[in-house]
Design a protein around this motif. Sequence first.
Motif, PDB file in Angstrom:
ATOM      1  N   VAL A   1       2.506  -1.434   1.410  1.00 10.35           N
ATOM      2  CA  VAL A   1       1.980  -0.350   1.056  1.00 10.35           C
ATOM      3  C   VAL A   1       1.126  -0.572   2.683  1.00 10.35           C
ATOM      4  CG1 VAL A   1      -0.632  -0.051   0.378  1.00 10.35           C
ATOM      5  CG2 VAL A   1       0.575  -2.163  -0.938  1.00 10.35           C
ATOM      6  N   ASP A   2       1.170   0.821   3.036  1.00 11.85           N
ATOM      7  CA  ASP A   2       1.116   1.957   3.912  1.00 11.85           C
ATOM      8  C   ASP A   2      -0.651   1.593   3.551  1.00 11.85           C
ATOM      9  OD1 ASP A   2      -0.182   3.893   5.846  1.00 11.85           O
ATOM     10  OD2 ASP A   2       1.275   5.156   5.264  1.00 11.85           O
ATOM     11  N   ILE A   3      -0.681   0.859   5.580  1.00 11.54           N
ATOM     12  CA  ILE A   3      -2.398  -0.268   5.309  1.00 11.54           C
ATOM     13  C   ILE A   3      -3.055   1.139   5.537  1.00 11.54           C
ATOM     14  CG2 ILE A   3      -3.148  -1.294   6.816  1.00 11.54           C
ATOM     15  CD1 ILE A   3      -1.141  -3.101   7.266  1.00 11.54           C
ATOM     16  N   ALA A   4      -3.052   1.963   6.921  1.00 13.35           N
ATOM     17  CA  ALA A   4      -3.415   3.304   7.416  1.00 13.35           C
ATOM     18  C   ALA A   4      -3.659   4.495   5.902  1.00 13.35           C
ATOM     19  CB  ALA A   4      -2.840   3.995   7.981  1.00 13.35           C
ATOM     20  N   GLU A   5      -2.558   4.643   5.368  1.00 14.43           N
ATOM     21  CA  GLU A   5      -3.143   5.447   4.138  1.00 14.43           C
ATOM     22  C   GLU A   5      -3.829   5.415   3.158  1.00 14.43           C
ATOM     23  OE1 GLU A   5      -2.589   8.990   0.981  1.00 14.43           O
ATOM     24  OE2 GLU A   5      -1.942   8.497   3.059  1.00 14.43           O
ATOM     25  N   PHE A   6      -4.204   4.117   3.047  1.00 16.67           N
ATOM     26  CA  PHE A   6      -4.876   2.952   2.138  1.00 16.67           C
ATOM     27  C   PHE A   6      -6.366   3.484   2.133  1.00 16.67           C
ATOM     28  CE2 PHE A   6      -7.566  -0.042   0.262  1.00 16.67           C
ATOM     29  CZ  PHE A   6      -7.009  -1.042  -0.909  1.00 16.67           C
TER      30      PHE A   6
ATOM     31  N   GLY B   1     -11.309   5.296   1.888  1.00 18.68           N
ATOM     32  CA  GLY B   1     -12.617   5.391   2.604  1.00 18.68           C
ATOM     33  C   GLY B   1     -12.979   4.064   3.112  1.00 18.68           C
ATOM     34  N   GLU B   2     -12.374   2.951   3.119  1.00 26.34           N
ATOM     35  CA  GLU B   2     -12.078   2.141   3.221  1.00 26.34           C
ATOM     36  C   GLU B   2     -10.769   0.578   3.287  1.00 26.34           C
ATOM     37  OE1 GLU B   2     -12.341  -1.462   0.096  1.00 26.34           O
ATOM     38  OE2 GLU B   2     -14.372  -0.132  -0.279  1.00 26.34           O
ATOM     39  N   PRO B   3     -10.735  -0.539   4.794  1.00 28.11           N
ATOM     40  CA  PRO B   3      -9.371  -1.491   4.674  1.00 28.11           C
ATOM     41  C   PRO B   3      -9.305  -1.689   3.591  1.00 28.11           C
ATOM     42  CG  PRO B   3     -12.189  -1.672   6.114  1.00 28.11           C
ATOM     43  CD  PRO B   3     -11.732  -0.721   5.377  1.00 28.11           C
ATOM     44  N   MET B   4      -8.236  -2.162   4.005  1.00 33.37           N
ATOM     45  CA  MET B   4      -7.233  -2.521   2.539  1.00 33.37           C
ATOM     46  C   MET B   4      -8.123  -3.820   2.366  1.00 33.37           C
ATOM     47  SD  MET B   4      -3.267  -3.470   2.431  1.00 33.37           S
ATOM     48  CE  MET B   4      -2.875  -2.078   2.292  1.00 33.37           C
ATOM     49  N   THR B   5      -8.027  -5.084   3.145  1.00 36.76           N
ATOM     50  CA  THR B   5      -9.183  -6.261   4.061  1.00 36.76           C
ATOM     51  C   THR B   5     -10.780  -6.282   3.600  1.00 36.76           C
ATOM     52  OG1 THR B   5      -9.790  -5.441   6.142  1.00 36.76           O
ATOM     53  CG2 THR B   5      -7.694  -6.687   5.535  1.00 36.76           C
TER      54      THR B   5
ATOM     55  N   ASP C   1       5.442  -3.246  11.273  1.00 39.90           N
ATOM     56  CA  ASP C   1       5.260  -1.301  11.313  1.00 39.90           C
ATOM     57  C   ASP C   1       4.031  -0.666  10.523  1.00 39.90           C
ATOM     58  OD1 ASP C   1       7.014  -1.606  12.648  1.00 39.90           O
ATOM     59  OD2 ASP C   1       8.800  -1.634  10.864  1.00 39.90           O
ATOM     60  N   GLY C   2       3.353  -1.055  10.239  1.00 42.55           N
ATOM     61  CA  GLY C   2       1.250  -0.640   9.509  1.00 42.55           C
ATOM     62  C   GLY C   2       1.667  -0.493   8.130  1.00 42.55           C
ATOM     63  N   PHE C   3       2.754  -2.021   7.599  1.00 42.80           N
ATOM     64  CA  PHE C   3       2.782  -1.810   6.246  1.00 42.80           C
ATOM     65  C   PHE C   3       2.561  -3.195   5.564  1.00 42.80           C
ATOM     66  CE2 PHE C   3       4.665   2.512   7.152  1.00 42.80           C
ATOM     67  CZ  PHE C   3       4.744   2.925   5.925  1.00 42.80           C
ATOM     68  N   LEU C   4       2.057  -3.703   5.196  1.00 43.82           N
ATOM     69  CA  LEU C   4       1.972  -4.955   4.234  1.00 43.82           C
ATOM     70  C   LEU C   4       3.031  -5.171   3.277  1.00 43.82           C
ATOM     71  CD1 LEU C   4       0.367  -7.432   3.785  1.00 43.82           C
ATOM     72  CD2 LEU C   4      -1.193  -6.261   1.994  1.00 43.82           C
TER      73      LEU C   4
ATOM     74  N   GLN D   1      -8.299   1.944  -9.163  1.00 43.50           N
ATOM     75  CA  GLN D   1      -6.799   2.747  -8.163  1.00 43.50           C
ATOM     76  C   GLN D   1      -6.435   2.030  -7.011  1.00 43.50           C
ATOM     77  OE1 GLN D   1      -8.090   6.572  -7.196  1.00 43.50           O
ATOM     78  NE2 GLN D   1      -9.988   7.161  -8.980  1.00 43.50           N
ATOM     79  N   MET D   2      -7.009   1.150  -6.677  1.00 43.14           N
ATOM     80  CA  MET D   2      -7.208   0.110  -5.846  1.00 43.14           C
ATOM     81  C   MET D   2      -5.824  -0.507  -5.938  1.00 43.14           C
ATOM     82  SD  MET D   2     -10.044   0.363  -2.603  1.00 43.14           S
ATOM     83  CE  MET D   2     -11.111  -0.123  -3.957  1.00 43.14           C
ATOM     84  N   GLU D   3      -6.302  -1.363  -6.679  1.00 43.99           N
ATOM     85  CA  GLU D   3      -5.711  -2.141  -7.503  1.00 43.99           C
ATOM     86  C   GLU D   3      -3.826  -2.075  -7.650  1.00 43.99           C
ATOM     87  OE1 GLU D   3      -8.681  -5.076  -9.845  1.00 43.99           O
ATOM     88  OE2 GLU D   3      -7.679  -3.655 -11.141  1.00 43.99           O
ATOM     89  N   GLU D   4      -4.001  -0.488  -8.379  1.00 43.84           N
ATOM     90  CA  GLU D   4      -2.690  -0.036  -8.934  1.00 43.84           C
ATOM     91  C   GLU D   4      -1.753   0.342  -7.077  1.00 43.84           C
ATOM     92  OE1 GLU D   4      -3.399   3.256 -10.947  1.00 43.84           O
ATOM     93  OE2 GLU D   4      -4.080   1.835 -12.918  1.00 43.84           O
ATOM     94  N   GLN D   5      -3.274   0.980  -6.467  1.00 46.59           N
ATOM     95  CA  GLN D   5      -1.837   1.445  -5.010  1.00 46.59           C
ATOM     96  C   GLN D   5      -1.332  -0.319  -4.451  1.00 46.59           C
ATOM     97  OE1 GLN D   5      -2.251   4.504  -3.835  1.00 46.59           O
ATOM     98  NE2 GLN D   5      -1.502   4.229  -2.080  1.00 46.59           N
TER      99      GLN D   5
END
Length: 383
Positions: A324-329, A334-338, A358-361, A309-313
Amino acid sequence: MTPQSVYIHIPFCTNKCFYCDFNSFVTNNPQLVWDYLEALKKEMQLTFAQTPPERIKTIFVGGGTPTFLDAKQMRFFLQTIQENLGQHLASDLEFTMEANPGTTDREKLKVMRSFGVNRLSFGAQSFDDELLKRIGRIHDSAAIGKSIENARREGFDNLSIDLMFGLPDQTMDKFAHSLDRAFELPTTHFSAYSLKVEENTLFHTLYQKDQLPLPTEETELAMYLLLIERMEQQGYRMYEISNFAKPGFESRHNQTYWRNEAYYGLGAGAHGYVNGQRHVNAGPLAMYMQLAKDGLPRVEQFAVTRVEQMEEQMILGLRLRTGVDIAEFERRFGEPMTQTFGAVIEAEKAKGMLEESDGFLRLTQQALPLGNEVFAKFIGIDE
């Protein structure tokens, strides 16, 4: 989350285009079409009984050629949707139907409008008549304009056109001319894709025999860059790597996929994503209709793991120009994208392929033609 989008597949076509590997079938047997629509009706009933819909915001009918259906078949099909989903449809529903130029007479368009279809996506592909013959299309460029005109007369004002580039013997001049012709029409949206030579197509056979004179990679890249430039000049904002829209006319349904959200998938060969599970329906018509007699016509169903799911996101979200919305991820997983993708993100940033804004990657401008290379970096990473 209960799906708020529905994809429905109508697999029939008047002919098979030379590049097409979609689940589509040529038939002149009207009874086969009726039998399919009955099977589809059963699948709808079972699907929505198993996972009752709440609020449906988008419906997309793809193919094949959905407008292959005649007016009577179209009415039955749309009535089936109304019976199963009518009370759940949002007031601002986006209801898209794919169409081929020349298959949308005004009687059929009236039926479609009367059941709430409010967006049409025409498979034009090119405005070069010789090239249209070359790729196996049955329409000419005049039919595209006529179909758009008919749709406008019947009240459709959200109209999309599909274009292709990188076609056999297609030159920069020919592609630029197609763009000029396309911009003359009152459309709100464009999808534009480069030719991919897929197995089990006539083009693949010709390619294997070295009989498919494709443009060079450099020419295909130049076409893509010209596409981006001309679209933006004409007021069509690039919101996904292959899609352009006037403000407010972005495809809401397709954004369901790119945001990795749930959706119902109905019809032969359709895919769905419900309750964290993906499923695949039987593709061959006989198998689909046989399975539909006894239950859901699925040949595969599997849970999507958290890592998948994370890979697909990441892969799907990076197709969007916002990214990709960093905060939404972090909210979703339940964990930061990084935590999982930090090393890949930093490496791609260093190469000038990714950037934060602006909060997106998102992909950088220079990475747009190389998106698949970037996406591949996010596959197969262990948590």
